[in-house]
Write an enzyme that holds these catalytic residues in place. Structure first.
Site, PDB file in Angstrom:
ATOM      1  N   ARG A 152      -0.350 -12.192   2.742  1.00 15.40           N
ATOM      2  CA  ARG A 152      -0.095 -12.588   4.151  1.00 15.40           C
ATOM      3  C   ARG A 152       0.420 -14.225   4.481  1.00 15.40           C
ATOM      4  O   ARG A 152       0.045 -14.822   3.829  1.00 15.40           O
ATOM      5  CB  ARG A 152      -1.456 -12.534   5.156  1.00 15.40           C
ATOM      6  CG  ARG A 152      -1.264 -12.755   6.599  1.00 15.40           C
ATOM      7  CD  ARG A 152      -2.509 -12.614   7.468  1.00 15.40           C
ATOM      8  NE  ARG A 152      -3.246 -11.215   6.975  1.00 15.40           N
ATOM      9  CZ  ARG A 152      -2.979 -10.096   7.571  1.00 15.40           C
ATOM     10  NH1 ARG A 152      -1.970  -9.676   8.400  1.00 15.40           N
ATOM     11  NH2 ARG A 152      -3.810  -8.962   6.724  1.00 15.40           N
ATOM     12  N   GLU A 193       1.254  -5.862  -1.221  1.00 22.66           N
ATOM     13  CA  GLU A 193       1.267  -5.423   0.271  1.00 22.66           C
ATOM     14  C   GLU A 193       1.963  -6.779   0.930  1.00 22.66           C
ATOM     15  O   GLU A 193       1.302  -7.997   0.568  1.00 22.66           O
ATOM     16  CB  GLU A 193       0.056  -5.129   0.899  1.00 22.66           C
ATOM     17  CG  GLU A 193      -0.165  -5.357   2.377  1.00 22.66           C
ATOM     18  CD  GLU A 193      -1.477  -5.277   3.123  1.00 22.66           C
ATOM     19  OE1 GLU A 193      -1.640  -5.569   3.975  1.00 22.66           O
ATOM     20  OE2 GLU A 193      -2.310  -4.761   2.315  1.00 22.66           O
ATOM     21  N   THR A 230      -0.674  -4.534   8.336  1.00 26.90           N
ATOM     22  CA  THR A 230      -0.514  -4.485   9.517  1.00 26.90           C
ATOM     23  C   THR A 230       0.750  -3.769  10.255  1.00 26.90           C
ATOM     24  O   THR A 230       1.454  -4.412  11.300  1.00 26.90           O
ATOM     25  CB  THR A 230      -0.371  -6.093  10.030  1.00 26.90           C
ATOM     26  OG1 THR A 230      -1.129  -6.903   9.110  1.00 26.90           O
ATOM     27  CG2 THR A 230      -0.771  -6.415  11.644  1.00 26.90           C
ATOM     28  N   LYS A 272      -9.407   2.019   3.893  1.00 26.07           N
ATOM     29  CA  LYS A 272      -9.507   0.804   4.049  1.00 26.07           C
ATOM     30  C   LYS A 272     -10.604   0.473   5.006  1.00 26.07           C
ATOM     31  O   LYS A 272     -10.505   0.815   5.954  1.00 26.07           O
ATOM     32  CB  LYS A 272      -8.234   0.058   4.462  1.00 26.07           C
ATOM     33  CG  LYS A 272      -8.445  -1.436   4.585  1.00 26.07           C
ATOM     34  CD  LYS A 272      -7.041  -1.844   5.108  1.00 26.07           C
ATOM     35  CE  LYS A 272      -6.893  -3.076   6.015  1.00 26.07           C
ATOM     36  NZ  LYS A 272      -5.577  -3.668   6.416  1.00 26.07           N
ATOM     37  N   GLY A 297     -12.918 -10.638   2.708  1.00 21.97           N
ATOM     38  CA  GLY A 297     -14.196 -11.326   2.097  1.00 21.97           C
ATOM     39  C   GLY A 297     -14.265 -10.833   0.873  1.00 21.97           C
ATOM     40  O   GLY A 297     -15.194 -11.305   0.201  1.00 21.97           O
ATOM     41  N   GLY A 305      -7.382 -10.467  -0.003  1.00 17.43           N
ATOM     42  CA  GLY A 305      -6.449 -11.645   0.925  1.00 17.43           C
ATOM     43  C   GLY A 305      -6.501 -13.048   0.228  1.00 17.43           C
ATOM     44  O   GLY A 305      -6.178 -13.219  -0.663  1.00 17.43           O
ATOM     45  N   SER A 306      -7.258 -13.970   1.074  1.00 21.74           N
ATOM     46  CA  SER A 306      -7.298 -15.215   0.894  1.00 21.74           C
ATOM     47  C   SER A 306      -7.873 -15.835  -0.530  1.00 21.74           C
ATOM     48  O   SER A 306      -7.585 -16.833  -0.999  1.00 21.74           O
ATOM     49  CB  SER A 306      -7.540 -15.978   2.084  1.00 21.74           C
ATOM     50  OG  SER A 306      -9.177 -15.834   2.250  1.00 21.74           O
TER      51      SER A 306
END
Length: 208
Positions: free
Chosen positions: A21, A44, A73, A133, A163, A183-184
């Protein structure tokens, strides 16, 4: 090989989806190389990133045969064709829009919608989802996933997203998670390819 078969093979090698992202096209290939070298096979690019279709196209060309590339998204049906035209074969969403799922399935693309309840999960399956998901995973728990797992078709893969870190995957896996979206804890804007490589190796090691 169909897009679904290619996804199945890539998922079997490494059931982790790298979510980039905010990534920019001019850096995406270097970050992609770091991920693939660490063992990742699923990447992704969320549609709310800068010039996402450019990044999808660059990744699809660079890693053809080495990784499955898609967009996240994805909220509208017309975006499905735009991703396909760019070379993406995974359509990933935070929600369970049955029209997007059906359009993805009709195009022979991998459909990974976001679900939070059994009602959403079964609607997504009926519409043609490839895998599900569980999102946001922070609002669920391994116990919730285990309860869903008991009623969902045995071959329907469920991937917690949100998370997830190397040190908290085991309880989810014990509950029946087939893989994860990352993710992050894997990539966030500003990280170098070397930093992403370090994070990627930690996730791959945690699977063993």
């Amino acid at each position: 090989m169909s897009h679904i078969a290619a996804f199945d093979a890539a998922f079997a090698r490494c059931p982790l989806i790298a979510i980039l992202r905010g990534v920019k096209p001019d850096e995406v290939e270097g970050i992609g190389e770091a991920l693939v070298e660490a063992g990742f096979t699923l990447i992704e690019v969320p549609m709310n990133s800068p010039d996402p279709l450019d990044s999808v196209a660059r990744l699809a060309k660079r890693f053809e045969g080495r990784a499955v590339i898609g967009a996240g998204t994805v909220l509208k049906v017309d975006q499905v064709e735009a991703v396909r035209a760019a070379g993406g074969t995974m359509i990933i969403s935070p929600n369970a829009n049955t029209a997007v799922i059906a359009a993805s399935a009709a195009a022979g693309l991998v459909s990974l919608p976001g679900i939070a309840t059994p009602t959403e999960a079964f609607a997504a399956i009926d519409a043609g989802a490839t895998a599900l998901k569980l999102f946001p995973a922070e609002a669920a728990s391994p116990s919730v996933l285990k309860a869903m797992r008991a009623v969902l078709p045995k071959d329907m893969r469920l991937l917690p997203v949100g998370g997830i870190a190397p040190d908290n995957m085991d309880p989810w896996r014990d509950a029946g998670a087939a893989g994860f979206g990352l993710g992050s804890a894997l990539y966030k804007v500003g990280l170098t390819a070397d930093q992403v490589a370090t994070n990627a190796r930690a996730f791959v090691a945690a699977l063993k």
